[in-house]
Motif scaffolding. Structure first.
Motif, short mmCIF file in Angstrom:
data_model
loop_
_atom_site.label_atom_id
_atom_site.label_comp_id
_atom_site.label_asym_id
_atom_site.label_seq_id
_atom_site.Cartn_x
_atom_site.Cartn_y
_atom_site.Cartn_z
N ARG A 106 31.03 42.63 41.13
CA ARG A 106 32.22 42.49 40.39
C ARG A 106 33.19 42.12 41.08
NH1 ARG A 106 34.51 48.40 39.11
NH2 ARG A 106 34.61 49.42 41.21
N THR A 107 33.70 41.71 42.24
CA THR A 107 34.50 41.92 42.54
C THR A 107 34.36 40.09 43.24
OG1 THR A 107 34.23 42.57 45.17
CG2 THR A 107 35.39 43.94 43.17
N TYR A 108 34.09 40.07 43.11
CA TYR A 108 33.61 37.95 43.24
C TYR A 108 33.00 36.91 42.91
CZ TYR A 108 30.41 35.50 47.27
OH TYR A 108 30.49 34.54 47.32
N HIS A 109 33.84 35.83 43.32
CA HIS A 109 33.00 34.87 41.82
C HIS A 109 33.01 33.47 42.86
CE1 HIS A 109 34.34 37.63 38.82
NE2 HIS A 109 35.66 38.20 39.78
#
Lengths: 190, 575
Positions: free
Chosen positions: B195-198
């Motif tokens: 969820r913190t990584y795109h």
């Protein structure tokens, strides 16, 4: 080849040393503080103050870091922080873009308050309060900006300050948007 | 990257096993076939579990942990897969660090699994305890310590996803010995989201339009090919793109082999020892399109005199690269392949005849002054360039070429004629001497059907020559060429040019390299006379097993052209 005058002004502005407030939303993970701070270490940027606490969203932490550097450098640093796997997002603010506070504690001998009303006036007139009274010492608490807490320190010094401590800065942006909504927007963006 | 996200999630039924076995099963679930590693106390449970899976996974016992890292890097680069490394705690783990830093700088996907002392001993200065998480933090994309066996599958799945997606990089997983021994319920699920990584940013339509408009208006466009092209497999779309608008393209050392050298729009190498035309014309182009590259100082020289006249379009998957070194007029954040695919229909067909002729004319000057004398020398001693020419001709440009760091690396990059992508393996950003021998070994393990030639200086070879033992044990038929000038040549060149020929500790008394190879039953020969060179190269390539060819070259040859350190790209010197 030649830079325009505007470009020169922008460059000068970008290279002026000033305070920046970084507000970083992260997972609550051990070791992450180290991952964040080495980004500053590597560039020889000193951290003026740092505070980490859980936000209103469970499991999400907020780091508030104050550094003194140039606009150009802070923009690069903030992108590096966003790159950390466990970081949701990092914001950078100048001090007029946020509301912020620090808290200070002062330990003074109890006898100071027994010799007249001067010390008591100082507490009252400076928006401070007495946190605890022990037989030997009193702890005074004051929230405010650094110049304010430091000002009270100077005023208390003649009476004998045994100990002084000030917290890192905590800050809130001027936006109406809460953390949860921001994280939702961030999620939708990707 | 997209395929990873859409890939069918692999699940297996729950099974009770030790944490150590869970490590092996997790790797198998990720499709790992090869591990490079070295055992030791704190990783013994994992090695013990590995014993039962020897028929399913190939473990290669290196001779030093740094060798394991570079081998995994070579493997990862040619296979386009995650390289996997095992090492024990303490010195085992610290020996990985140089390789991890190298993989970090050169965006190579590696998962390192290190053993750690039992969790009850953490922080006690126990035997072979070191803070691997702390030490590796600045040079990893992500790292994590496991003290609870139940975490193993999830963390390994995450490690593979992080290492491979977006801008790739190394990940370290440190597992305490008690977590390896503990029993757990094994169930594996591949990771496709954090969820913190795109990892792959969405391309902004507005920026695409701006970029296309700049390119369409440009009279002198110039494209820079970085490793991002290879990582995103954008080499075909790149070719279509430059051909449509007739844009000359030059490459960084890690972008080498993305575009075949013979392509008419391939104008050569950028940077300090790159080609004359692309360096000079960087300061004449009107639009500079940088794709998957990071404007390293060895490419740009003096930034205040770098392409100041040009509008810069910077295409990169990593937002932190935008405006880091060179200010982008139009940043295009995204996967190189996706960006070029979106951009291709928006650019107009162009000819750019006079502009392309500028490159040709300048190249003629370089051919005459530098290239011909380097490739067809009249000198008494052999020159490095002619050796590379012979290797290039004899392999018909089909080989995977692995280079170390220094003069031979620059000469090889300049003169080997690559035909296929993912064929150039080198330590670009970190400049790690000792990289080539183990990396070539890993590349050959990864691509056994292709010839792999390591080209190494006499200095670099001696930094990791222990891996000859690994080559010997596993019969890895890698070809090793030592260009021996008896000097740390690049440092010597700088001493000659910028330190008044004060050759401070750069001359080496070298051992008998052929005898050393012989000690490992590796055949070889030493050539010091030009007339034996062609036959020696042929013999090496025709030999069925590993082979070491030592070529004694001119002691004091310099690599040109050269942009002196800190000078501008158009200050490039031909002599």
């Amino acid at each position: 080849m030649n830079k325009t005058k505007i470009e020169e002004e922008v460059t000068a502005d970008n290279q002026e040393l000033r305070s920046f407030n970084l507000s970083i939303l992260t997972e609550n993970k051990s070791g992450l503080l180290n991952a964040v701070t080495i980004i500053f270490t590597r560039r020889k940027i000193n951290i003026e103050s740092i505070n980490v606490s859980e936000t209103e969203v469970e499991g999400v932490s907020r780091y508030t870091i104050v550094i003194k550097t140039t606009r150009e450098q802070v923009d690069k640093v903030v992108k590096r922080i966003r790159k950390l796997i466990d970081v949701f997002w990092a914001f950078v603010y100048e001090s007029d873009e946020i509301f912020y506070q620090e808290i200070a504690l002062y330990k003074v001998p109890t006898k100071v308050f027994l010799n007249g009303e001067k010390a008591e006036h100082l507490v009252r007139n400076n928006g401070a309060r007495i946190l605890v009274i022990e037989e030997d010492f009193i702890i005074i608490e004051k929230t405010g900006h650094q110049n304010e807490t430091k000002d009270l320190l100077e005023k208390l010094k003649p009476y004998g300050v045994l100990e002084f401590v000030r917290s890192g800065r905590i800050a809130m942006s001027k936006s109406m948007r809460g953390t949860e909504l921001f994280l939702q927007e961030l999620h939708n963006h990707y | 990257m997209e395929t990873l996200v859409n890939e069918k999630q692999i699940t297996t039924a729950k099974k009770t096993m030790s944490g150590a076995e869970a490590v092996i099963c997790s790797l198998l679930a990720e499709g790992v076939e090869t591990i490079f590693g070295y055992p030791g106390g704190a990783i013994m449970p994992i090695y013990d579990a590995l014993y039962d899976y020897m028929d399913q996974v190939n473990h290669i016992l290196v001779r030093h942990e740094q060798g394991a890292m570079h081998a995994a890097q070579g493997f990862a680069r040619v296979r386009k897969e995650v390289g996997v490394v095992f090492a024990t705690s303490g010195p085992g783990a610290t020996n990985l660090i140089t390789g991890i830093a190298d993989a970090h700088t050169d965006s190579t996907p590696i998962v390192c699994i290190t053993g750690q002392v039992p969790s009850s001993l953490l922080g006690t200065d126990a035997f072979q305890e070191t803070d691997v998480i702390g030490i590796s933090m600045p040079v990893t994309k992500w790292n994590h310590q496991i003290t609870d066996a139940r975490e193993i599958p999830e963390i390994i799945a995450k490690a593979f996803y992080i290492a491979k997606s977006g801008r790739p990089g190394p990940v370290v997983i440190d597992i305490t010995k008690d977590a390896q021994f503990a029993s757990m319920e094994f169930e594996y699920q591949k990771c496709s989201k954090i969820r913190t990584y795109h990892p792959v940013p969405k391309i902004k339509e507005e920026q695409l339009q701006q970029a296309a408009s700049l390119i369409n208006k440009s009279e002198r466009p110039f494209l820079l090919v970085g490793q991002g092209i290879l990582i995103s497999e954008a080499q075909d779309i790149l070719r279509s793109f430059i051909e449509k608008a007739n844009i000359p393209a030059a490459w960084t050392i890690l972008g080498l082999s993305a575009l075949e050298n013979s392509h008419p729009l391939n104008v050569g190498m950028l940077g300090m020892h790159g080609n004359y035309a692309p360096n000079l014309l960087t300061n004449e182009c009107d639009v500079l399109i940088a794709v998957g590259m990071r404007f390293d100082d060895r490419v740009t020289g003096d930034l205040t005199k770098y392409a100041r006249q040009a509008k810069v379009i910077h295409i990169d998957i990593d937002p932190s690269e935008i405006d880091k070194n060179v200010k982008a007029d139009v940043p295009l954040i995204g996967d190189a392949k996706q960006v070029l695919e979106a951009l291709l229909p928006l650019v107009s067909k162009k000819r750019h005849g006079p502009w392309l002729k500028r490159f040709k004319d300048l190249h003629k000057i370089e051919v005459e002054k530098v290239i011909t004398p380097a490739l067809y020398p009249q000198t008494p001693g052999i020159l490095m360039g002619e050796v590379i020419r012979h290797i290039s001709e004899a392999t018909k440009g089909e080989a995977i070429i692995v280079t170390d760091v220094g003069q031979h690396q620059m000469v090889t990059s300049r003169y080997y004629n690559f035909k296929h992508p993912h064929s150039n393996v080198t330590s670009g950003g970190l400049g790690t001497m000792g990289f080539a021998l183990p990396a070539a070994m890993g590349a050959k393990v990864g691509m056994p059907e292709r010839p792999v030639v390591a080209i190494i200086g006499d200095g670099g070879f001696q930094m990791t020559l222990q891996e000859l033992g690994t080559i010997f044990q596993y019969e890895i038929p890698v070809k090793i060429v030592i260009l021996n000038n008896g000097f740390l040549g690049m440092v010597r060149q700088w001493q000659q040019m910028f330190f008044e020929r004060r050759y401070s500790f750069t001359e080496m008394k070298n051992p008998d390299f052929i005898a050393i190879a012989g000690g490992f039953s590796i055949q070889g020969q030493k050539v010091s006379d030009r007339k034996h060179l062609v036959a020696a190269v042929k013999e090496m390539l025709g030999h069925p097993a590993a082979y070491l060819l030592e070529v004694v070259v001119e002691k004091e040859e310099n690599v040109f052209p050269m942009i002196p350190s800190g000078a501008a790209v158009d200050d490039i010197r031909m002599e």
